[in-house]
Enzyme design. Structure first.
Site, PDB file in Angstrom:
ATOM      1  N   ASN A  44      -1.977  -0.110   6.799  1.00  0.00           N
ATOM      2  CA  ASN A  44      -1.452  -1.364   7.346  1.00  0.00           C
ATOM      3  C   ASN A  44      -0.610  -2.129   6.331  1.00  0.00           C
ATOM      4  O   ASN A  44      -0.513  -3.345   6.373  1.00  0.00           O
ATOM      5  CB  ASN A  44      -2.592  -2.221   7.914  1.00  0.00           C
ATOM      6  CG  ASN A  44      -3.636  -2.563   6.873  1.00  0.00           C
ATOM      7  OD1 ASN A  44      -3.495  -2.198   5.708  1.00  0.00           O
ATOM      8  ND2 ASN A  44      -4.671  -3.283   7.273  1.00  0.00           N
ATOM      9  N   HIS A  64      -2.033  -5.518   1.225  1.00  0.00           N
ATOM     10  CA  HIS A  64      -3.315  -6.162   0.916  1.00  0.00           C
ATOM     11  C   HIS A  64      -3.022  -7.593   0.492  1.00  0.00           C
ATOM     12  O   HIS A  64      -2.001  -7.855  -0.144  1.00  0.00           O
ATOM     13  CB  HIS A  64      -4.028  -5.438  -0.231  1.00  0.00           C
ATOM     14  CG  HIS A  64      -5.169  -6.244  -0.791  1.00  0.00           C
ATOM     15  ND1 HIS A  64      -6.430  -6.224  -0.230  1.00  0.00           N
ATOM     16  CD2 HIS A  64      -5.227  -7.146  -1.819  1.00  0.00           C
ATOM     17  CE1 HIS A  64      -7.206  -7.060  -0.901  1.00  0.00           C
ATOM     18  NE2 HIS A  64      -6.504  -7.627  -1.866  1.00  0.00           N
ATOM     19  N   ARG A 124      -1.615 -14.343   3.802  1.00  0.00           N
ATOM     20  CA  ARG A 124      -2.387 -13.749   4.907  1.00  0.00           C
ATOM     21  C   ARG A 124      -1.637 -13.935   6.232  1.00  0.00           C
ATOM     22  O   ARG A 124      -1.654 -13.042   7.095  1.00  0.00           O
ATOM     23  CB  ARG A 124      -3.785 -14.383   5.004  1.00  0.00           C
ATOM     24  CG  ARG A 124      -4.698 -14.204   3.791  1.00  0.00           C
ATOM     25  CD  ARG A 124      -5.323 -12.848   3.613  1.00  0.00           C
ATOM     26  NE  ARG A 124      -5.841 -12.225   4.811  1.00  0.00           N
ATOM     27  CZ  ARG A 124      -6.553 -11.075   4.777  1.00  0.00           C
ATOM     28  NH1 ARG A 124      -6.836 -10.471   3.625  1.00  0.00           N
ATOM     29  NH2 ARG A 124      -6.962 -10.538   5.881  1.00  0.00           N
ATOM     30  N   PHE A 147     -15.468   2.811   6.585  1.00  0.00           N
ATOM     31  CA  PHE A 147     -14.109   3.215   6.213  1.00  0.00           C
ATOM     32  C   PHE A 147     -13.888   3.267   4.697  1.00  0.00           C
ATOM     33  O   PHE A 147     -12.782   3.555   4.250  1.00  0.00           O
ATOM     34  CB  PHE A 147     -13.077   2.293   6.865  1.00  0.00           C
ATOM     35  CG  PHE A 147     -13.252   0.820   6.577  1.00  0.00           C
ATOM     36  CD1 PHE A 147     -12.783   0.261   5.398  1.00  0.00           C
ATOM     37  CD2 PHE A 147     -13.867  -0.011   7.504  1.00  0.00           C
ATOM     38  CE1 PHE A 147     -12.939  -1.091   5.128  1.00  0.00           C
ATOM     39  CE2 PHE A 147     -14.024  -1.375   7.250  1.00  0.00           C
ATOM     40  CZ  PHE A 147     -13.558  -1.907   6.049  1.00  0.00           C
ATOM     41  N   THR A 157      -5.813  -7.678  10.250  1.00  0.00           N
ATOM     42  CA  THR A 157      -6.105  -6.349   9.705  1.00  0.00           C
ATOM     43  C   THR A 157      -5.705  -5.249  10.687  1.00  0.00           C
ATOM     44  O   THR A 157      -5.074  -4.264  10.303  1.00  0.00           O
ATOM     45  CB  THR A 157      -7.617  -6.244   9.407  1.00  0.00           C
ATOM     46  OG1 THR A 157      -8.002  -7.349   8.584  1.00  0.00           O
ATOM     47  CG2 THR A 157      -7.950  -4.933   8.724  1.00  0.00           C
ATOM     48  N   LYS A 201       0.833  -1.203   0.000  1.00  0.00           N
ATOM     49  CA  LYS A 201       0.000   0.000   0.000  1.00  0.00           C
ATOM     50  C   LYS A 201       0.877   1.267   0.000  1.00  0.00           C
ATOM     51  O   LYS A 201       2.094   1.190   0.198  1.00  0.00           O
ATOM     52  CB  LYS A 201      -0.921  -0.039   1.229  1.00  0.00           C
ATOM     53  CG  LYS A 201      -1.916  -1.203   1.189  1.00  0.00           C
ATOM     54  CD  LYS A 201      -2.886  -1.165   2.385  1.00  0.00           C
ATOM     55  CE  LYS A 201      -3.890  -2.301   2.315  1.00  0.00           C
ATOM     56  NZ  LYS A 201      -4.908  -2.211   3.399  1.00  0.00           N
ATOM     57  N   GLU A 231      -9.045 -10.128  -8.385  1.00  0.00           N
ATOM     58  CA  GLU A 231      -8.068  -9.072  -8.078  1.00  0.00           C
ATOM     59  C   GLU A 231      -6.856  -9.146  -8.995  1.00  0.00           C
ATOM     60  O   GLU A 231      -6.297  -8.115  -9.385  1.00  0.00           O
ATOM     61  CB  GLU A 231      -7.661  -9.177  -6.607  1.00  0.00           C
ATOM     62  CG  GLU A 231      -8.831  -8.843  -5.672  1.00  0.00           C
ATOM     63  CD  GLU A 231      -8.496  -9.018  -4.206  1.00  0.00           C
ATOM     64  OE1 GLU A 231      -9.385  -8.730  -3.378  1.00  0.00           O
ATOM     65  OE2 GLU A 231      -7.368  -9.441  -3.872  1.00  0.00           O
ATOM     66  N   TYR A 284     -12.137  -1.861  -4.115  1.00  0.00           N
ATOM     67  CA  TYR A 284     -12.674  -2.155  -2.781  1.00  0.00           C
ATOM     68  C   TYR A 284     -14.199  -2.111  -2.734  1.00  0.00           C
ATOM     69  O   TYR A 284     -14.777  -1.913  -1.660  1.00  0.00           O
ATOM     70  CB  TYR A 284     -12.096  -1.172  -1.757  1.00  0.00           C
ATOM     71  CG  TYR A 284     -10.690  -1.541  -1.289  1.00  0.00           C
ATOM     72  CD1 TYR A 284     -10.469  -2.664  -0.480  1.00  0.00           C
ATOM     73  CD2 TYR A 284      -9.586  -0.780  -1.649  1.00  0.00           C
ATOM     74  CE1 TYR A 284      -9.204  -3.007  -0.049  1.00  0.00           C
ATOM     75  CE2 TYR A 284      -8.300  -1.119  -1.214  1.00  0.00           C
ATOM     76  CZ  TYR A 284      -8.124  -2.232  -0.411  1.00  0.00           C
ATOM     77  OH  TYR A 284      -6.872  -2.574   0.031  1.00  0.00           O
ATOM     78  N   ARG A 336       2.297  -6.575   9.467  1.00  0.00           N
ATOM     79  CA  ARG A 336       1.510  -5.523  10.118  1.00  0.00           C
ATOM     80  C   ARG A 336       1.940  -5.311  11.568  1.00  0.00           C
ATOM     81  O   ARG A 336       2.025  -4.172  12.039  1.00  0.00           O
ATOM     82  CB  ARG A 336       0.026  -5.859  10.005  1.00  0.00           C
ATOM     83  CG  ARG A 336      -0.500  -5.614   8.572  1.00  0.00           C
ATOM     84  CD  ARG A 336      -1.820  -6.281   8.314  1.00  0.00           C
ATOM     85  NE  ARG A 336      -2.458  -5.795   7.079  1.00  0.00           N
ATOM     86  CZ  ARG A 336      -3.580  -6.302   6.583  1.00  0.00           C
ATOM     87  NH1 ARG A 336      -4.198  -7.304   7.196  1.00  0.00           N
ATOM     88  NH2 ARG A 336      -4.100  -5.827   5.465  1.00  0.00           N
TER      89      ARG A 336
HETATM   90  O1  CDP Z   1      -6.912  -6.026   4.383  1.00  0.00           O
HETATM   91  P1  CDP Z   1      -7.735  -7.056   5.133  1.00  0.00           P
HETATM   92  O2  CDP Z   1      -8.308  -8.119   4.230  1.00  0.00           O
HETATM   93  O3  CDP Z   1      -6.986  -7.631   6.314  1.00  0.00           O
HETATM   94  O4  CDP Z   1      -8.961  -6.259   5.803  1.00  0.00           O
HETATM   95  P2  CDP Z   1     -10.404  -5.877   5.214  1.00  0.00           P
HETATM   96  O5  CDP Z   1     -11.407  -6.149   6.273  1.00  0.00           O
HETATM   97  O6  CDP Z   1     -10.621  -6.499   3.866  1.00  0.00           O
HETATM   98  O7  CDP Z   1     -10.324  -4.300   5.060  1.00  0.00           O
HETATM   99  C1  CDP Z   1      -9.659  -3.719   3.964  1.00  0.00           C
HETATM  100  C2  CDP Z   1      -8.811  -2.580   4.460  1.00  0.00           C
HETATM  101  O8  CDP Z   1      -9.649  -1.559   4.994  1.00  0.00           O
HETATM  102  C3  CDP Z   1      -7.870  -2.911   5.619  1.00  0.00           C
HETATM  103  O9  CDP Z   1      -6.677  -3.552   5.202  1.00  0.00           O
HETATM  104  C4  CDP Z   1      -7.605  -1.531   6.186  1.00  0.00           C
HETATM  105  O10 CDP Z   1      -6.668  -0.828   5.382  1.00  0.00           O
HETATM  106  C5  CDP Z   1      -8.959  -0.868   6.024  1.00  0.00           C
HETATM  107  N1  CDP Z   1      -9.774  -0.934   7.260  1.00  0.00           N
HETATM  108  C6  CDP Z   1      -9.947   0.226   8.019  1.00  0.00           C
HETATM  109  O11 CDP Z   1      -9.410   1.288   7.656  1.00  0.00           O
HETATM  110  N2  CDP Z   1     -10.680   0.186   9.173  1.00  0.00           N
HETATM  111  C7  CDP Z   1     -11.274  -0.956   9.583  1.00  0.00           C
HETATM  112  N3  CDP Z   1     -11.993  -0.977  10.701  1.00  0.00           N
HETATM  113  C8  CDP Z   1     -11.128  -2.128   8.814  1.00  0.00           C
HETATM  114  C9  CDP Z   1     -10.371  -2.085   7.666  1.00  0.00           C
HETATM  115 MG    MG Z   2      -9.709  -7.941   2.714  1.00  0.00          MG
END
Ligand code: CDP
Ligand code: MG
Length: 139
Positions: A114, A117, A87, A59, A93, A11, A128, A51, A104
Site C-alpha cells: 500500500n 508508511h 496520514r 500479517f 490502510t 515501500k 521510527e 514492525y 493509497r
Molecule cells: O500502515 P498503517 O499504519 O496504515 O497500517 P497498520 O495497521 O500499522 O499495518 C501496517 C502494515 O501492515 C500496513 O500498512 C499493510 O502494509 C500491512 N497490513 C496487511 O498486510 N494486512 C492487514 N490486514 C493490515 C495491515
Molecule cells: Mg501503522
C-alpha cells in the site's frame, strides 16, 4: 500550531513502480518539509524489528518479507500537525476504504503493498525516526 516530525517510508512497491517523485510531490504540495531522506534495502531482521508492534498479527511475516523485498525510501517530514497531515495524504490502510485522492486510493492494488508508511503518534514518530536516522543526518 504544533510543529511535528513524522517518519514516512515509500515501500518497495512505490519504489519499484516509479512513484517516488509522485509521492514526495504530494508531501511538498501539502506543505510538509523534507528534513531527511535516504534509500535503503531493509533486511528481513530489520523489517521484523521495525514492525515489532505487529508481531502478534497474522500479517507480520508476510509484511516483513514484503518490506525487505526491495529498496525503500525513508523520509523525515516536518510541519504543522505533520503526523495527521501525512496520514491524511496516505489514506486508510486498506486502499478500498481510503478516501479518493489519497496515495493509497490512487495507487494501491492490495492491502499489504500500500505504497507508504506513516507514524501514527508522536511517540512512535520519535522511535521510527531514530530507527532510520542518526543526529548527523537530521537537519
Ligand atoms: O500502515 P498503517 O499504519 O496504515 O497500517 P497498520 O495497521 O500499522 O499495518 C501496517 C502494515 O501492515 C500496513 O500498512 C499493510 O502494509 C500491512 N497490513 C496487511 O498486510 N494486512 C492487514 N490486514 C493490515 C495491515
Ligand atoms: Mg501503522
Amino acid at each position: 500550531m504544533s510543529i511535528e516530525q513524522t517518519l514516512s517510508m515509500i515501500k518497495p512497491d512505490g519504489v519499484a513502480r516509479g512513484l517516488i517523485g509522485e509521492i514526495i510531490g504530494r508531501f511538498e504540495k501539502a506543505g510538509l518539509k523534507i528534513r531527511a531522506l535516504k534509500m535503503l534495502h531493509l533486511t528481513k531482521a530489520q523489517a521484523l524489528k521495525f514492525y515489532l508492534v505487529h508481531q502478534e498479527r497474522p500479517f507480520y511475516d508476510s509484511l516483513t518479507s514484503f518490506m525487505s523485498s526491495g529498496p525503500i525510501v525513508a523520509i523525515i517530514l516536518e510541519g504543522d500537525n505533520a503526523i495527521q497531515v501525512n496520514r491524511d495524504l496516505m489514506g486508510a490502510t486498506d486502499y478500498r476504504q481510503a478516501a479518493a485522492g489519497t496515495i493509497r486510493a490512487d495507487f494501491a492494488k492490495e492491502i499489504e503493498a500500500n505504497l507508504v508508511h506513516g507514524s501514527d503518534s508522536p511517540e512512535n514518530a520519535q522511535i521510527e525516526i531514530a530507527f532510520f536516522f542518526n543526529a548527523l543526518e537530521r537537519v
